[in-house]
Write an enzyme that holds these catalytic residues in place. Sequence first.
Site, PDB file in Angstrom:
ATOM      1  N   GLU A  41       0.842  -1.204   0.000  1.00  0.00           N
ATOM      2  CA  GLU A  41       0.000   0.000   0.000  1.00  0.00           C
ATOM      3  C   GLU A  41       0.874   1.250   0.000  1.00  0.00           C
ATOM      4  O   GLU A  41       1.852   1.333   0.744  1.00  0.00           O
ATOM      5  CB  GLU A  41      -0.900  -0.028   1.241  1.00  0.00           C
ATOM      6  CG  GLU A  41      -2.282   0.503   1.011  1.00  0.00           C
ATOM      7  CD  GLU A  41      -3.091  -0.363   0.055  1.00  0.00           C
ATOM      8  OE1 GLU A  41      -3.162  -0.017  -1.144  1.00  0.00           O
ATOM      9  OE2 GLU A  41      -3.645  -1.374   0.503  1.00  0.00           O
ATOM     10  N   ASP A  44       2.966   2.203  -4.919  1.00  0.00           N
ATOM     11  CA  ASP A  44       2.965   2.301  -6.399  1.00  0.00           C
ATOM     12  C   ASP A  44       3.561   3.610  -6.896  1.00  0.00           C
ATOM     13  O   ASP A  44       4.340   3.622  -7.848  1.00  0.00           O
ATOM     14  CB  ASP A  44       1.569   2.025  -6.999  1.00  0.00           C
ATOM     15  CG  ASP A  44       0.472   2.992  -6.588  1.00  0.00           C
ATOM     16  OD1 ASP A  44       0.692   3.800  -5.660  1.00  0.00           O
ATOM     17  OD2 ASP A  44      -0.619   2.931  -7.191  1.00  0.00           O
ATOM     18  N   SER A  78     -26.814   6.769 -16.726  1.00  0.00           N
ATOM     19  CA  SER A  78     -26.341   5.987 -15.590  1.00  0.00           C
ATOM     20  C   SER A  78     -27.533   5.311 -14.924  1.00  0.00           C
ATOM     21  O   SER A  78     -28.401   5.979 -14.367  1.00  0.00           O
ATOM     22  CB  SER A  78     -25.614   6.904 -14.587  1.00  0.00           C
ATOM     23  OG  SER A  78     -25.546   6.240 -13.345  1.00  0.00           O
ATOM     24  N   GLY A 132     -16.155   5.110  -3.121  1.00  0.00           N
ATOM     25  CA  GLY A 132     -15.504   5.719  -1.951  1.00  0.00           C
ATOM     26  C   GLY A 132     -15.134   4.699  -0.892  1.00  0.00           C
ATOM     27  O   GLY A 132     -15.049   5.005   0.287  1.00  0.00           O
ATOM     28  N   SER A 136     -11.553   0.885  -5.784  1.00  0.00           N
ATOM     29  CA  SER A 136     -11.258   1.342  -7.148  1.00  0.00           C
ATOM     30  C   SER A 136     -12.443   1.351  -8.102  1.00  0.00           C
ATOM     31  O   SER A 136     -12.349   0.885  -9.237  1.00  0.00           O
ATOM     32  CB  SER A 136     -10.128   0.497  -7.756  1.00  0.00           C
ATOM     33  OG  SER A 136      -8.985   0.651  -7.005  1.00  0.00           O
ATOM     34  N   SER A 137     -13.550   1.899  -7.641  1.00  0.00           N
ATOM     35  CA  SER A 137     -14.690   2.026  -8.550  1.00  0.00           C
ATOM     36  C   SER A 137     -14.345   2.973  -9.696  1.00  0.00           C
ATOM     37  O   SER A 137     -14.784   2.768 -10.832  1.00  0.00           O
ATOM     38  CB  SER A 137     -15.923   2.523  -7.798  1.00  0.00           C
ATOM     39  OG  SER A 137     -15.662   3.763  -7.197  1.00  0.00           O
ATOM     40  N   GLU A 170      -7.229   9.935 -14.759  1.00  0.00           N
ATOM     41  CA  GLU A 170      -7.421  10.215 -13.323  1.00  0.00           C
ATOM     42  C   GLU A 170      -6.516  11.379 -12.891  1.00  0.00           C
ATOM     43  O   GLU A 170      -6.956  12.294 -12.202  1.00  0.00           O
ATOM     44  CB  GLU A 170      -7.075   8.944 -12.528  1.00  0.00           C
ATOM     45  CG  GLU A 170      -7.354   9.026 -11.053  1.00  0.00           C
ATOM     46  CD  GLU A 170      -8.809   8.733 -10.685  1.00  0.00           C
ATOM     47  OE1 GLU A 170      -9.416   7.843 -11.292  1.00  0.00           O
ATOM     48  OE2 GLU A 170      -9.312   9.413  -9.782  1.00  0.00           O
ATOM     49  N   ASP A 182      -4.370   0.680  -9.466  1.00  0.00           N
ATOM     50  CA  ASP A 182      -5.795   0.370  -9.619  1.00  0.00           C
ATOM     51  C   ASP A 182      -6.171   0.113 -11.076  1.00  0.00           C
ATOM     52  O   ASP A 182      -6.882  -0.841 -11.397  1.00  0.00           O
ATOM     53  CB  ASP A 182      -6.652   1.522  -9.071  1.00  0.00           C
ATOM     54  CG  ASP A 182      -6.266   1.894  -7.650  1.00  0.00           C
ATOM     55  OD1 ASP A 182      -5.556   1.104  -7.004  1.00  0.00           O
ATOM     56  OD2 ASP A 182      -6.656   2.990  -7.196  1.00  0.00           O
ATOM     57  N   TYR A 234      -3.445  12.339   0.631  1.00  0.00           N
ATOM     58  CA  TYR A 234      -2.709  11.500  -0.335  1.00  0.00           C
ATOM     59  C   TYR A 234      -1.573  12.320  -0.957  1.00  0.00           C
ATOM     60  O   TYR A 234      -0.430  11.866  -1.032  1.00  0.00           O
ATOM     61  CB  TYR A 234      -3.687  11.036  -1.409  1.00  0.00           C
ATOM     62  CG  TYR A 234      -3.168   9.978  -2.356  1.00  0.00           C
ATOM     63  CD1 TYR A 234      -3.310   8.628  -2.062  1.00  0.00           C
ATOM     64  CD2 TYR A 234      -2.562  10.324  -3.563  1.00  0.00           C
ATOM     65  CE1 TYR A 234      -2.862   7.646  -2.941  1.00  0.00           C
ATOM     66  CE2 TYR A 234      -2.107   9.362  -4.447  1.00  0.00           C
ATOM     67  CZ  TYR A 234      -2.261   8.023  -4.130  1.00  0.00           C
ATOM     68  OH  TYR A 234      -1.807   7.063  -5.005  1.00  0.00           O
TER      69      TYR A 234
HETATM   70  C1  GLA Z   1      -5.207   4.639  -4.163  1.00  0.00           C
HETATM   71  C2  GLA Z   1      -4.450   4.993  -5.439  1.00  0.00           C
HETATM   72  C3  GLA Z   1      -3.422   3.915  -5.783  1.00  0.00           C
HETATM   73  C4  GLA Z   1      -2.538   3.591  -4.585  1.00  0.00           C
HETATM   74  C5  GLA Z   1      -3.388   3.350  -3.332  1.00  0.00           C
HETATM   75  C6  GLA Z   1      -2.546   3.185  -2.091  1.00  0.00           C
HETATM   76  O1  GLA Z   1      -5.984   3.484  -4.397  1.00  0.00           O
HETATM   77  O2  GLA Z   1      -5.345   5.133  -6.516  1.00  0.00           O
HETATM   78  O3  GLA Z   1      -2.657   4.324  -6.884  1.00  0.00           O
HETATM   79  O4  GLA Z   1      -1.588   4.602  -4.373  1.00  0.00           O
HETATM   80  O5  GLA Z   1      -4.302   4.402  -3.110  1.00  0.00           O
HETATM   81  O6  GLA Z   1      -1.793   2.027  -2.162  1.00  0.00           O
END
Ligand code: GLA
Length: 408
Positions: A41, A44, A78, A132, A136-137, A170, A182, A234
């Site tokens: 985590e 990336d 949608s 949310g 990764s939606s 994104e 993701d 983040y």
């Molecule tokens: C989110 C980001 C990813 C990654 C994770 C944390 O999901 O989209 O790229 O950085 O957080 O691991």
Amino acid sequence: MSTAQATGERVTALVEAFKRQFGKEPEYIVRAPGRVNLIGEHTDYNDGFVFPAAIDREMLIAATPKADRKDLNVHVYSLDNNASDIFSLTKIEKSKAEPWSDYMRGMLSIWQACAFKVRAFEAVISGDVPQGAGLSSSAAYEVAVGTLVNEMMATGISPKQLATLAQKAENRFIGVQCGIMDQFISAMGREDAALLIDCRTLASRAVPLRLKERGLAIVITHSGVQRGLVDSAYNDRRRECEEAVGILAKKLKRPEMKALRDVTLAELKKNEKALSEVVFKRARHVVSENERVLEAVEALGRDDVAAFGKLMYASHDSLRDDFEVSCPELDAFVRLARGFKATIGARMTGAGFGGCAVALMPEAAVAEFKKQVLPAYEKETGKTPTTWVCKAAGGASVIDSPMKRAGL
Ligand code: GLA
């Protein structure tokens, strides 16, 4: 219910909605999955290693290109929001009125920016990846749009390239500075496997999970806490990691150093004094997490599931204490899950600050886990958890298209 059945029912509902909206059959149907990250985590964007699996929750799109090639308006409905949006391919901007359409807009905007052609189309979208939640939606949505236009326009780009474009959508259009994990796993996932991804080279290796054979279940639990403040926190973490690289490159006299990927734990510890306490902790998480990912993959390889589980707990501790992206509820959940003796490993998954945790346990223990751990969690936190057992699914695919119907 099997994944194929679940997808089948949702596809039927999607096609029905398309017929209602547009009075004809859709020519294309595509899907792209969400993901659960098993370990690795916040590595990336540090050029590190991750180990996610695509899950059996996905974004579906049904679409038909407009017959009139001069018509440049994309029309998307949608099903989940019961709302429509129409925008022109000549000028794509974010929508204030229908923000759910931004991922469609963003992906098409990037597609065109790369000089790939797009025709306008009518589409219906519907997803069952919780939003949310850290599953990764949005990546599933972007990758589904990319999969659609790749097939519709016969662009012929690879799933890996598609993932890179989705990440750009994104980063540049949506404005979230995420890494590649993701989108990569949504495009490239493999059934019953997790992918070890080297986020520097984008090389990847599918590692079989053999969940059935091992009698294991991946249990995802939503903490009941909607992720908050993710974007700013983040970006702060990203900045702190970059600061660590800048200082360590000088200290270690390696000006070519680009990311925390290039640092060992020993080198980091030797230079602890050169970094602020916070920046040192951030770097220690990333460097140790990279090591944990490789160890975890190795443990699976020798069928040592218990060792894999221990590394999941260690990952959570590091995210809580050093990277500081957990929250009291996720911590409580992992502690309670750990106290349930059948649990093999558990940790928060995704960016953090709420959302989901992932736990690995024998399938036979899931019912008891739900009976014991979930009420205890609710009692302690006052939050209502939602749990589901997920399968590791294949990456994005075309379910139906003229090419498919022609057997190509
Ligand atoms: C989110 C980001 C990813 C990654 C994770 C944390 O999901 O989209 O790229 O950085 O957080 O691991």
